[in-house]
Design a protein around this motif. Sequence first.
Motif, PDB file in Angstrom:
ATOM      1  N   VAL A  23      52.773  -1.891   6.756  1.00 19.97           N
ATOM      2  CA  VAL A  23      51.541  -1.377   6.161  1.00 19.97           C
ATOM      3  C   VAL A  23      50.671  -0.800   7.277  1.00 19.97           C
ATOM      4  N   LYS A  24      49.912   0.226   6.968  1.00 21.49           N
ATOM      5  CA  LYS A  24      49.025   0.832   7.960  1.00 21.49           C
ATOM      6  C   LYS A  24      47.849  -0.088   8.267  1.00 21.49           C
ATOM      7  N   HIS A  25      47.468  -0.111   9.538  1.00 19.25           N
ATOM      8  CA  HIS A  25      46.331  -0.885  10.019  1.00 19.25           C
ATOM      9  C   HIS A  25      45.366   0.086  10.673  1.00 19.25           C
ATOM     10  N   MET A  26      44.119   0.069  10.241  1.00 18.61           N
ATOM     11  CA  MET A  26      43.068   0.943  10.783  1.00 18.61           C
ATOM     12  C   MET A  26      43.443   2.417  10.676  1.00 18.61           C
ATOM     13  N   VAL A  27      44.190   2.769   9.660  1.00 20.72           N
ATOM     14  CA  VAL A  27      44.591   4.136   9.333  1.00 20.72           C
ATOM     15  C   VAL A  27      45.657   4.684  10.294  1.00 20.72           C
ATOM     16  N   LEU A 152      46.168  -7.335  -4.693  1.00 18.58           N
ATOM     17  CA  LEU A 152      45.930  -7.555  -3.261  1.00 18.58           C
ATOM     18  C   LEU A 152      44.903  -6.528  -2.796  1.00 18.58           C
ATOM     19  N   THR A 153      43.644  -6.801  -3.088  1.00 15.33           N
ATOM     20  CA  THR A 153      42.593  -5.804  -2.901  1.00 15.33           C
ATOM     21  C   THR A 153      41.696  -6.033  -1.685  1.00 15.33           C
ATOM     22  N   TRP A 154      41.853  -7.166  -0.994  1.00 17.76           N
ATOM     23  CA  TRP A 154      40.980  -7.435   0.144  1.00 17.76           C
ATOM     24  C   TRP A 154      41.087  -6.297   1.143  1.00 17.76           C
ATOM     25  N   ASN A 155      39.938  -5.918   1.708  1.00 20.86           N
ATOM     26  CA  ASN A 155      39.903  -4.886   2.735  1.00 20.86           C
ATOM     27  C   ASN A 155      38.558  -4.938   3.441  1.00 20.86           C
ATOM     28  N   ALA A 156      38.475  -4.186   4.518  1.00 20.66           N
ATOM     29  CA  ALA A 156      37.218  -4.074   5.266  1.00 20.66           C
ATOM     30  C   ALA A 156      37.051  -2.622   5.687  1.00 20.66           C
ATOM     31  N   PRO A 157      35.843  -2.037   5.475  1.00 20.44           N
ATOM     32  CA  PRO A 157      35.629  -0.650   5.874  1.00 20.44           C
ATOM     33  C   PRO A 157      35.556  -0.532   7.396  1.00 20.44           C
ATOM     34  N   LEU A 158      36.015   0.619   7.892  1.00 15.90           N
ATOM     35  CA  LEU A 158      35.931   0.913   9.326  1.00 15.90           C
ATOM     36  C   LEU A 158      34.698   1.753   9.613  1.00 15.90           C
ATOM     37  N   GLU A 159      34.109   1.534  10.746  1.00 16.58           N
ATOM     38  CA  GLU A 159      32.895   2.255  11.123  1.00 16.58           C
ATOM     39  C   GLU A 159      33.110   3.765  11.122  1.00 16.58           C
ATOM     40  N   ALA A 160      34.282   4.202  11.556  1.00 16.42           N
ATOM     41  CA  ALA A 160      34.579   5.634  11.644  1.00 16.42           C
ATOM     42  C   ALA A 160      35.100   6.206  10.329  1.00 16.42           C
ATOM     43  N   GLY A 161      35.169   5.375   9.291  1.00 18.28           N
ATOM     44  CA  GLY A 161      35.706   5.808   7.999  1.00 18.28           C
ATOM     45  C   GLY A 161      37.095   5.232   7.787  1.00 18.28           C
ATOM     46  N   GLY A 162      37.471   5.118   6.549  1.00 17.86           N
ATOM     47  CA  GLY A 162      38.761   4.538   6.211  1.00 17.86           C
ATOM     48  C   GLY A 162      38.669   3.028   6.063  1.00 17.86           C
ATOM     49  N   TRP A 163      39.825   2.413   5.948  1.00 19.06           N
ATOM     50  CA  TRP A 163      39.893   0.987   5.676  1.00 19.06           C
ATOM     51  C   TRP A 163      40.802   0.287   6.659  1.00 19.06           C
ATOM     52  N   LEU A 164      40.552  -0.985   6.874  1.00 18.50           N
ATOM     53  CA  LEU A 164      41.324  -1.781   7.824  1.00 18.50           C
ATOM     54  C   LEU A 164      42.795  -1.864   7.418  1.00 18.50           C
ATOM     55  N   VAL A 165      43.070  -2.098   6.110  1.00 13.43           N
ATOM     56  CA  VAL A 165      44.436  -2.275   5.632  1.00 13.43           C
ATOM     57  C   VAL A 165      44.788  -1.149   4.667  1.00 13.43           C
TER      58      VAL A 165
END
Length: 181
Positions: A23-27, A152-165
């Motif tokens: 799975v992609k991490h931090m885009v 499986l919806t848990w996630n965290a937004p990234l400061e630069a845009g996009g999502w952690l997972v």
Amino acid sequence: MSSAPAAAAWAIDPAHSSIEFAVKHMVIATVRGTFTRFEADLDIDEADLARSRATVRIHAASVETRQPDRDNHLRSADFFDAENHPYLTFTTTAIEPAGRGAFRITGDLAIRGTVRPVTFDAEVHGPAKNPFGKTVVAVSASGKINRKDFGLTWNAPLEAGGWLVGDEVRISADFELVKQD
């Protein structure tokens, strides 16, 4: 009057089998993991593999990504909720030939109590004899799912845009199946 021979039993050789995901991490990066414990009920029709059936049970708590904190998070209610949903299961509903040794395997995948149809591209190799005189067959399957389709919806937004997972999860499985006496 003769009766048809009984179907042979087959079992997964866990030492030569694996179930992995990516799975992609931090885009930008890819995180890979595996499940270390799984078993299957197999009903293999050697004359016509398309008539075979299988149910694979994956122990949710056996998830490993080589990072203990992440593994514990994946086992938690944020993801697999292994305490309340100890297994991920895949039960075949159709196996379609797709060329020499190739198949499309469709089945119901259950994660956290949510069941969705999923199709995997698969290759079957063998049969062959192992060094112990047993007949073995290898099955390699790959496909992808959207983790959100299974809750499986848990996630965290990234400061630069996009999502952690990332949402897309690539799955690959390699099984060595051993014909039982």
